[in-house]
Design an enzyme around this catalytic site. Structure first.
Site, PDB file in Angstrom:
ATOM      1  N   HIS A  74      37.307  27.199  40.236  1.00  0.00           N
ATOM      2  CA  HIS A  74      36.350  27.561  39.187  1.00  0.00           C
ATOM      3  C   HIS A  74      36.536  26.643  37.976  1.00  0.00           C
ATOM      4  O   HIS A  74      37.654  26.242  37.666  1.00  0.00           O
ATOM      5  CB  HIS A  74      36.539  29.027  38.786  1.00  0.00           C
ATOM      6  CG  HIS A  74      35.436  29.505  37.905  1.00  0.00           C
ATOM      7  ND1 HIS A  74      35.455  29.293  36.541  1.00  0.00           N
ATOM      8  CD2 HIS A  74      34.276  30.135  38.184  1.00  0.00           C
ATOM      9  CE1 HIS A  74      34.331  29.790  36.027  1.00  0.00           C
ATOM     10  NE2 HIS A  74      33.605  30.311  36.996  1.00  0.00           N
TER      11      HIS A  74
ATOM     12  N   GLY B  19      28.629  35.707  36.716  1.00  0.00           N
ATOM     13  CA  GLY B  19      29.728  36.113  35.842  1.00  0.00           C
ATOM     14  C   GLY B  19      29.317  37.306  34.996  1.00  0.00           C
ATOM     15  O   GLY B  19      29.335  38.452  35.452  1.00  0.00           O
ATOM     16  N   GLY B  20      28.901  37.036  33.762  1.00  0.00           N
ATOM     17  CA  GLY B  20      28.586  38.091  32.788  1.00  0.00           C
ATOM     18  C   GLY B  20      27.722  39.214  33.345  1.00  0.00           C
ATOM     19  O   GLY B  20      28.044  40.400  33.167  1.00  0.00           O
TER      20      GLY B  20
ATOM     21  N   ASN C 233      31.723  37.370  39.846  1.00  0.00           N
ATOM     22  CA  ASN C 233      33.010  36.866  39.371  1.00  0.00           C
ATOM     23  C   ASN C 233      33.327  37.583  38.063  1.00  0.00           C
ATOM     24  O   ASN C 233      32.737  37.286  37.029  1.00  0.00           O
ATOM     25  CB  ASN C 233      32.902  35.351  39.148  1.00  0.00           C
ATOM     26  CG  ASN C 233      34.138  34.784  38.466  1.00  0.00           C
ATOM     27  OD1 ASN C 233      35.186  35.433  38.424  1.00  0.00           O
ATOM     28  ND2 ASN C 233      34.015  33.582  37.929  1.00  0.00           N
ATOM     29  N   TRP C 234      34.262  38.525  38.125  1.00  0.00           N
ATOM     30  CA  TRP C 234      34.525  39.363  36.946  1.00  0.00           C
ATOM     31  C   TRP C 234      35.411  38.678  35.917  1.00  0.00           C
ATOM     32  O   TRP C 234      35.609  39.214  34.832  1.00  0.00           O
ATOM     33  CB  TRP C 234      35.169  40.682  37.383  1.00  0.00           C
ATOM     34  CG  TRP C 234      34.286  41.552  38.200  1.00  0.00           C
ATOM     35  CD1 TRP C 234      33.014  41.272  38.636  1.00  0.00           C
ATOM     36  CD2 TRP C 234      34.596  42.873  38.681  1.00  0.00           C
ATOM     37  NE1 TRP C 234      32.533  42.330  39.370  1.00  0.00           N
ATOM     38  CE2 TRP C 234      33.477  43.317  39.415  1.00  0.00           C
ATOM     39  CE3 TRP C 234      35.710  43.697  38.574  1.00  0.00           C
ATOM     40  CZ2 TRP C 234      33.437  44.575  40.027  1.00  0.00           C
ATOM     41  CZ3 TRP C 234      35.672  44.945  39.186  1.00  0.00           C
ATOM     42  CH2 TRP C 234      34.551  45.379  39.903  1.00  0.00           C
ATOM     43  N   LYS C 235      35.992  37.558  36.283  1.00  0.00           N
ATOM     44  CA  LYS C 235      36.898  36.857  35.353  1.00  0.00           C
ATOM     45  C   LYS C 235      37.975  37.841  34.869  1.00  0.00           C
ATOM     46  O   LYS C 235      38.415  38.672  35.640  1.00  0.00           O
ATOM     47  CB  LYS C 235      36.094  36.236  34.205  1.00  0.00           C
ATOM     48  CG  LYS C 235      34.895  35.438  34.755  1.00  0.00           C
ATOM     49  CD  LYS C 235      34.240  34.556  33.757  1.00  0.00           C
ATOM     50  CE  LYS C 235      33.109  33.799  34.466  1.00  0.00           C
ATOM     51  NZ  LYS C 235      32.491  32.791  33.655  1.00  0.00           N
TER      52      LYS C 235
ATOM     53  N   GLU D 292      28.098  25.168  39.912  1.00  0.00           N
ATOM     54  CA  GLU D 292      28.083  25.804  38.597  1.00  0.00           C
ATOM     55  C   GLU D 292      28.174  24.739  37.504  1.00  0.00           C
ATOM     56  O   GLU D 292      29.273  24.292  37.163  1.00  0.00           O
ATOM     57  CB  GLU D 292      29.267  26.765  38.453  1.00  0.00           C
ATOM     58  CG  GLU D 292      29.255  27.895  39.448  1.00  0.00           C
ATOM     59  CD  GLU D 292      30.056  29.092  38.932  1.00  0.00           C
ATOM     60  OE1 GLU D 292      29.475  30.181  38.851  1.00  0.00           O
ATOM     61  OE2 GLU D 292      31.232  28.927  38.599  1.00  0.00           O
TER      62      GLU D 292
ATOM     63  N   GLU E 291      36.618  27.204  34.926  1.00  0.00           N
ATOM     64  CA  GLU E 291      37.571  27.694  33.906  1.00  0.00           C
ATOM     65  C   GLU E 291      39.006  27.381  34.325  1.00  0.00           C
ATOM     66  O   GLU E 291      39.861  27.114  33.474  1.00  0.00           O
ATOM     67  CB  GLU E 291      37.350  29.195  33.659  1.00  0.00           C
ATOM     68  CG  GLU E 291      36.103  29.418  32.806  1.00  0.00           C
ATOM     69  CD  GLU E 291      35.349  30.708  33.070  1.00  0.00           C
ATOM     70  OE1 GLU E 291      35.930  31.643  33.660  1.00  0.00           O
ATOM     71  OE2 GLU E 291      34.160  30.778  32.690  1.00  0.00           O
TER      72      GLU E 291
ATOM     73  N   SER F 275      25.012  31.616  34.039  1.00  0.00           N
ATOM     74  CA  SER F 275      24.051  32.467  33.326  1.00  0.00           C
ATOM     75  C   SER F 275      22.947  33.043  34.221  1.00  0.00           C
ATOM     76  O   SER F 275      21.798  33.173  33.781  1.00  0.00           O
ATOM     77  CB  SER F 275      23.454  31.725  32.127  1.00  0.00           C
ATOM     78  OG  SER F 275      24.481  31.368  31.207  1.00  0.00           O
TER      79      SER F 275
ATOM     80  N   GLY G 238      28.307  31.062  30.982  1.00  0.00           N
ATOM     81  CA  GLY G 238      28.576  31.915  29.823  1.00  0.00           C
ATOM     82  C   GLY G 238      27.854  31.490  28.564  1.00  0.00           C
ATOM     83  O   GLY G 238      28.141  31.977  27.475  1.00  0.00           O
TER      84      GLY G 238
END
Ligand code: PGA
Length: 244
Positions: free
Chosen positions: A93, A222-223, A6-8, A164, A95, A201, A170
């Site tokens: 998600h 993600g990251g 997930n590149w956001k 999640e 966010e 994470s 993150g």
């Protein structure tokens, strides 16, 4: 196993093409046997699709609307995603829930409409730190999962759920493998979805212990998915575990 990146709000079309070219080079035979998805921002979908054409790596969007078209500023429809070559979408998600007013109901509508259109879906659920500390984790997961189950009573193989925990996203603070397993088993008991991914994470250093859990069927990253080397490393770990 499914490993999804997930590149956001990272990587425009140019960076996306370069990343995908690297990924194709790095994802060699060692990573066979694992499903791989990348989810770039909307404007980079076509660049990813063009670069990954002919490979088994699929491209998902990070959101999708349930209506075909209309006055929905900032949204995107299923047929627009299909026209761009996307194979699916992430929905619900945390966010989106935290910053953009996504609810259990809207997330479920998105999931059901996307599946109807033949898209794959990764539907996200997870409790906040305050909810966990108040002992509400199961109640929150039940509410979120049941909303999806009402909209999609018989989950098809194209639907994946991602657990999640919001406090692990993150933050560098991963759920312990036991905490993740417990939540996954609880979700599985509520809803017979084929694959439940863990997210929050996930990194090359902790992927193995998380993916080794009985009810962890992949990861939403993600990251660590923004770097082709670390993302590939996680894919390799998943492939190794699915072979063993
Ligand atoms: P993270 O994000 O791996 O950077 O914690 C996961 C996600 O939000 O999907």
């Amino acid at each position: 196993m499914l490993i999804a990146g997930n590149w956001k709000m990272f990587k425009g079309p140019g960076e996306t093409a370069a990343f995908c070219a690297d990924l194709l080079q790095l994802l060699d035979d060692d990573a066979k046997g694992v499903d791989v998805v990348v989810a770039p921002p909307f404007v980079s979908l076509q660049a990813a699709v063009a670069e990954l054409e002919g490979s088994p790596i699929r491209v998902y969007a990070q959101n999708v609307h349930w209506e075909e078209e209309g006055a929905f500023t900032g949204e995107i429809s299923r047929s627009m995603l299909i026209a761009a070559g996307a194979a699916g979408a992430i929905v619900g998600h945390s966010e989106r829930r935290q910053h953009f007013g996504e609810t259990d109901e809207t997330a479920a509508r998105r999931a059901s409409a996307a599946l109807e259109a033949g898209l794959g879906v990764i539907a996200c659920v997870g409790e906040t730190l305050a909810e966990r500390e108040a002992g509400e984790t199961e109640a929150v997961l039940r509410r979120q999962v049941e909303a999806i189950a009402v909209a999609v009573p018989e989950p098809p193989g194209e639907l994946d759920v991602a657990y999640e925990p919001v406090w692990a996203i993150g933050t560098g603070r991963t759920a312990t493998p036991e905490t993740a397993q417990e939540a996954h088993a609880f979700i599985r008991g509520l809803y017979p979805v084929e694959r439940i991914l863990y997210g929050g994470s996930v990194k090359p250093e902790n992927a193995e212990e998380l993916l080794a859990q009985a009810d962890v069927d992949g990861a939403l990253v993600g990251g660590a998915s923004l770097d082709a080397l670390s993302f590939t490393e996680i894919c390799r770990t998943a492939a190794r575990l699915s072979r063993s």
